[in-house]
Motif scaffolding. Structure first.
Motif, PDB file in Angstrom:
ATOM      1  N   TYR A 223      30.641  41.515  27.640  1.00 35.62           N
ATOM      2  CA  TYR A 223      31.733  41.181  28.568  1.00 35.62           C
ATOM      3  C   TYR A 223      32.607  42.413  28.768  1.00 35.62           C
ATOM      4  O   TYR A 223      33.151  42.962  27.800  1.00 35.62           O
ATOM      5  CB  TYR A 223      32.544  40.028  27.958  1.00 35.62           C
ATOM      6  CG  TYR A 223      33.510  39.345  28.887  1.00 35.62           C
ATOM      7  CD1 TYR A 223      33.144  38.202  29.585  1.00 35.62           C
ATOM      8  CD2 TYR A 223      34.806  39.844  29.057  1.00 35.62           C
ATOM      9  CE1 TYR A 223      34.034  37.568  30.437  1.00 35.62           C
ATOM     10  CE2 TYR A 223      35.704  39.208  29.907  1.00 35.62           C
ATOM     11  CZ  TYR A 223      35.309  38.065  30.590  1.00 35.62           C
ATOM     12  OH  TYR A 223      36.196  37.432  31.429  1.00 35.62           O
ATOM     13  N   TYR A 225      35.733  44.893  30.043  1.00 34.27           N
ATOM     14  CA  TYR A 225      37.201  44.812  30.101  1.00 34.27           C
ATOM     15  C   TYR A 225      37.749  46.211  30.325  1.00 34.27           C
ATOM     16  O   TYR A 225      37.044  47.212  30.094  1.00 34.27           O
ATOM     17  CB  TYR A 225      37.755  44.202  28.795  1.00 34.27           C
ATOM     18  CG  TYR A 225      37.232  44.863  27.539  1.00 34.27           C
ATOM     19  CD1 TYR A 225      37.882  45.956  26.967  1.00 34.27           C
ATOM     20  CD2 TYR A 225      36.058  44.411  26.928  1.00 34.27           C
ATOM     21  CE1 TYR A 225      37.391  46.562  25.814  1.00 34.27           C
ATOM     22  CE2 TYR A 225      35.567  45.012  25.787  1.00 34.27           C
ATOM     23  CZ  TYR A 225      36.240  46.088  25.222  1.00 34.27           C
ATOM     24  OH  TYR A 225      35.739  46.696  24.103  1.00 34.27           O
ATOM     25  N   ALA A 246      28.638  40.952  31.911  1.00 33.12           N
ATOM     26  CA  ALA A 246      29.632  40.345  32.806  1.00 33.12           C
ATOM     27  C   ALA A 246      30.573  41.482  33.178  1.00 33.12           C
ATOM     28  O   ALA A 246      31.511  41.803  32.448  1.00 33.12           O
ATOM     29  CB  ALA A 246      30.358  39.207  32.100  1.00 33.12           C
ATOM     30  N   ARG A 276      32.375  39.160  35.939  1.00 24.67           N
ATOM     31  CA  ARG A 276      33.298  38.241  35.250  1.00 24.67           C
ATOM     32  C   ARG A 276      34.233  37.574  36.256  1.00 24.67           C
ATOM     33  O   ARG A 276      34.989  36.676  35.900  1.00 24.67           O
ATOM     34  CB  ARG A 276      34.072  38.988  34.167  1.00 24.67           C
ATOM     35  CG  ARG A 276      35.019  40.006  34.729  1.00 24.67           C
ATOM     36  CD  ARG A 276      35.867  40.686  33.675  1.00 24.67           C
ATOM     37  NE  ARG A 276      37.121  41.124  34.262  1.00 24.67           N
ATOM     38  CZ  ARG A 276      38.098  41.733  33.612  1.00 24.67           C
ATOM     39  NH1 ARG A 276      37.968  42.019  32.327  1.00 24.67           N
ATOM     40  NH2 ARG A 276      39.206  42.082  34.211  1.00 24.67           N
ATOM     41  N   HIS A 278      34.983  35.036  39.331  1.00 23.07           N
ATOM     42  CA  HIS A 278      34.400  33.692  39.348  1.00 23.07           C
ATOM     43  C   HIS A 278      33.554  33.359  40.572  1.00 23.07           C
ATOM     44  O   HIS A 278      32.960  32.290  40.631  1.00 23.07           O
ATOM     45  CB  HIS A 278      35.503  32.654  39.141  1.00 23.07           C
ATOM     46  CG  HIS A 278      36.170  32.831  37.813  1.00 23.07           C
ATOM     47  ND1 HIS A 278      35.474  32.691  36.635  1.00 23.07           N
ATOM     48  CD2 HIS A 278      37.410  33.223  37.475  1.00 23.07           C
ATOM     49  CE1 HIS A 278      36.288  32.951  35.622  1.00 23.07           C
ATOM     50  NE2 HIS A 278      37.469  33.287  36.101  1.00 23.07           N
ATOM     51  N   ASN A 307      26.212  33.640  37.639  1.00 21.75           N
ATOM     52  CA  ASN A 307      27.155  34.078  36.612  1.00 21.75           C
ATOM     53  C   ASN A 307      26.368  34.612  35.414  1.00 21.75           C
ATOM     54  O   ASN A 307      25.131  34.493  35.352  1.00 21.75           O
ATOM     55  CB  ASN A 307      28.144  32.953  36.233  1.00 21.75           C
ATOM     56  CG  ASN A 307      27.485  31.764  35.561  1.00 21.75           C
ATOM     57  OD1 ASN A 307      26.415  31.882  34.956  1.00 21.75           O
ATOM     58  ND2 ASN A 307      28.112  30.602  35.651  1.00 21.75           N
TER      59      ASN A 307
END
Ligand code: ASN
Length: 337
Positions: A223, A225, A246, A276, A278, A307
């Motif tokens: 994920y 960030y 993601a 990530r 939506h 997704n």
């Protein structure tokens, strides 16, 4: 009036003589407060509300909270559905909501049957005043037995809205209308008395089937960030046969990730880029280091509209079928799912 303009007579669901198989797998729809424990746990499959004239058979391959469901359970469920489908007019699967979209998408990928398969669950347990289980179960049964539901692949019904397995996602942790997803429902069911009012808003699309004998590949999700410098990437890449990230926006990553992704792809390890965010597709727009265009040039595979957790399941099935990097790139690139 031309043929195109003439409304087709709408087939009605006739319950009499129909055969419904209901497969219970656990989740809140099967849950109550645990007499010996701190919270709510799956204990008893819900009863199917009255369906006059319908022969109902109940099956329970496992009874789990859905965070405990694995791709192995999904494969077991797919096999059970394939066995039941020839003798059923419709199939309903009750399931916990947390991973319901993953099981729905797995079945969408792996099932060949035209028999309608409707997944549903509940957000409130059987001892709550506003238990939503019976209504969802009844909606699922009516849709499963409706002639217009055939050949559409597994669908999710929740709060009267019908969702495609590719796009449905859990959008709320506690609200009763917990499911949504872009671009939204593909149909709607409402009931007045014993009449079901069902309307589909979209036609079914062709669906390739990916049905390995086992799901034995390993695929991990990372994920992204702000400030990610690739922590955890090397460990995941060493353990897994394929990775899903993601990523940010249209599929962008911090610059530090570009050489890591390029090394995986260069070694034949698929790295699928999802988002990530939506909703929306992965696009090769940006040319700064780590931008989507540079990741694709380095060999990463865009996940299209899937997704990360659905992209993971598709990659898992393709790898379990023994597909190589270029075949996998083709499936994701051509939207073969
Ligand atoms: N509403 C639910 O079903 C949530 C539950 N934790 C489950 O997924 O099993």
């Amino acid at each position: 009036m031309g043929d195109r303009l003439r409304p087709r007579p709408r087939p009605q669901v006739t319950l009499l003589g129909q055969r419904l198989a209901v497969i219970h797998t656990g989740g809140t729809i099967a849950s109550r407060p645990d007499p010996g424990g701190p919270g709510v746990t799956p204990q008893e499959a819900p009863a199917v509300p009255g369906l006059p004239g319908v022969t109902v058979t109940a099956h329970q391959p496992f009874r789990l909270p859905s965070p405990h469901v694995t791709p192995g359970h999904m494969l077991e469920l797919a096999r059970l559905i394939e066995r039941l489908a020839p003798d059923a007019d419709g199939i309903v699967v009750t399931h916990g909501t947390d991973t319901l979209e993953e099981t729905a998408f797995f079945l969408h990928l792996a099932l060949a049957t035209d028999t309608p398969v409707l997944l549903t669950g509940s957000m409130r347990h059987a001892e709550e005043v506003s238990w939503d289980g019976p209504g969802n179960l009844l909606d699922a049964a009516y849709v499963a037995l409706h002639p217009e539901s055939r050949g559409r692949g597994p669908l999710v019904v929740f709060g009267g809205d019908l969702f495609d397995a590719r796009t449905v996602t859990k959008v709320h942790t506690s609200a009763v209308d917990a499911f949504g997803g872009y671009p939204g429902p593909i149909g709607r069911i409402d009931r007045t008395g014993e009449t079901a009012h069902l309307r589909f808003f979209a036609r079914p699309e062709a669906r390739p089937v990916y049905a390995p004998a086992q799901v034995d590949a390993r695929v991990e999700i990372l994920y992204a960030y702000a400030g990610w410098q690739g922590e955890g990437y090397a460990e995941a890449a060493a353990r897994a046969d394929g990775l899903v990230i993601a990523a940010l926006g249209t599929g962008n990553l911090p610059a530090e990730l570009l050489p890591l992704v390029a090394a995986s792809a260069g070694a034949g390890q698929p790295v699928v880029i999802a988002t990530r965010t939506h909703a929306g597709p992965i696009l090769p727009v940006y040319g700064y280091p780590g931008g989507g265009a540079t990741l694709v040039a380095a060999g990463a595979i865009p996940a299209s509209f899937l997704n990360a957790h659905k992209a993971r399941l598709l990659l898992l099935l393709l790898l379990s079928l023994g597909q190589g990097l270029e075949e996998i790139r083709g499936v994701f690139g051509e939207g073969g799912f």
